[in-house]
Design an enzyme around this catalytic site. Sequence first.
Site, short mmCIF file in Angstrom:
data_model
loop_
_atom_site.label_atom_id
_atom_site.label_comp_id
_atom_site.label_asym_id
_atom_site.label_seq_id
_atom_site.Cartn_x
_atom_site.Cartn_y
_atom_site.Cartn_z
N TYR A 95 0.80 -1.23 0.00
CA TYR A 95 0.00 0.00 0.00
C TYR A 95 0.83 1.28 0.00
CZ TYR A 95 -4.30 -2.59 0.09
OH TYR A 95 -5.33 -3.41 -0.27
N GLU A 137 -8.54 -7.42 4.17
CA GLU A 137 -7.75 -8.49 3.52
C GLU A 137 -7.11 -9.40 4.56
OE1 GLU A 137 -5.38 -6.01 0.99
OE2 GLU A 137 -7.22 -5.35 -0.04
N PRO A 281 -18.91 -18.97 -13.56
CA PRO A 281 -19.44 -18.94 -12.20
C PRO A 281 -20.90 -19.37 -12.12
CG PRO A 281 -19.30 -16.72 -13.06
CD PRO A 281 -18.64 -17.61 -14.07
N PHE A 398 -15.62 -9.63 -15.28
CA PHE A 398 -14.31 -10.27 -15.39
C PHE A 398 -13.30 -9.16 -15.67
CE2 PHE A 398 -15.90 -14.72 -16.86
CZ PHE A 398 -16.33 -14.97 -15.57
#
Length: 406
Positions: A95, A137, A281, A398
């Site tokens: 980051y 995360e 998916p 996508f």
Amino acid sequence: MPTAAQIDAIKRTVPVLQQHGEALTRHFYARMFEHNPEVRRYFNPAHQRSGGQQRALAGAILAYARHIEDPSALAGAIEVIAQKHASLTIQPEHYPIVGENLLASIQEVLGDAATDDILDAWAAAYGELAQVFIDREQAIYAGQRERQGWAGFKSFTVERRQVESDNIVSLTLVPTDGSTPPAHLPGQYVSVRLQDADGNTAMRNYSLSNAPGAAAYRISVKREVGNRDVPGGDVSNRIHDRLAQGDRIELSPPCGAFTLDLSASADKKLVFIAGGVGITPLISMAHAALKASASRQVIFIQAARHGGVRAFTSELETLAQDHPNFALYTCFSEPRQTDRNGDHQVKDGELEANDLERWVGGWDATYYFCGPLPMMQRIDKMLDTNGVAADDRRYECFGPLQPLAA
């Protein structure tokens, strides 16, 4: 949280971002790859060359500036991006690299308009947003270790190759260590890590196309041949041309926010609309929905150019034969003569509103759709026009996240 003065400074940049956002993000990526080439492997070069990544980031920065007083309005987009970051194993140390290059690009692109108060405000805002992503995360990684038994990348072996259409091949993958992979949520994807044609490490996301809970994972990869404007896919072509049964690749654990929700409105119809490789998916979702209920109506609409590039034909037809509550329809935009068989469930041309209303039996349903961006924009507008609530319109892009509404 940025101060009131910093929030005001960021809001003043909205008109500039509207006008120069893409120029800023193009500069940012070029600068970052020059000064920090070690992060290049986390980005798909095709999305860079097409401009999709730059447009997506410009839109995200503008949205953040507009919602700086209430970032919770961006919670859905933040979750999509955090899941993508986790699939690529982004870490906290990445980051500061992004922040340094972004602030430098703001200063270099905006010039005199990038005053000290604006730069200080964006530094504070970026620091806050970065921490939101880092925290989410890290929580995803902890959940992966707890529920799935691994985080990061793990070796898998190609157990089987299966040609699904003229341009899609499926790989059945099993853990090289002999373990059983944890069940994924229908709709999730994995990140594949392997070397590209130049010997560089490359990572790409591919949806898991098999029924959840199987003894292996299945990814189904479209060969991206490219054209004059967009080059072909290095990794997809390598998978088609080089990856064979017995070869090894690395996978990260399943990720993704586009997942099937069966918890509410159990009597409401489910409609899946797949365009091209966007079926991957959705076919996993269809398997899960049919396993969960023998009575809930499931409608599956598949759009393809012609029968040669229609994937999973026999698998879908078997589902239709085995499940009375499953209805299958197909649209061919460029049908071959052999595709015209007079079946009322096969249509020449694009999916239109009257087709959807007839096949679904009205509009009251929950819709999941995935495919090329123009197709999804058209479907979303069609559903919105006919009164389908936003919560019942669920989709996945996508590549870089793009808004469907203009």
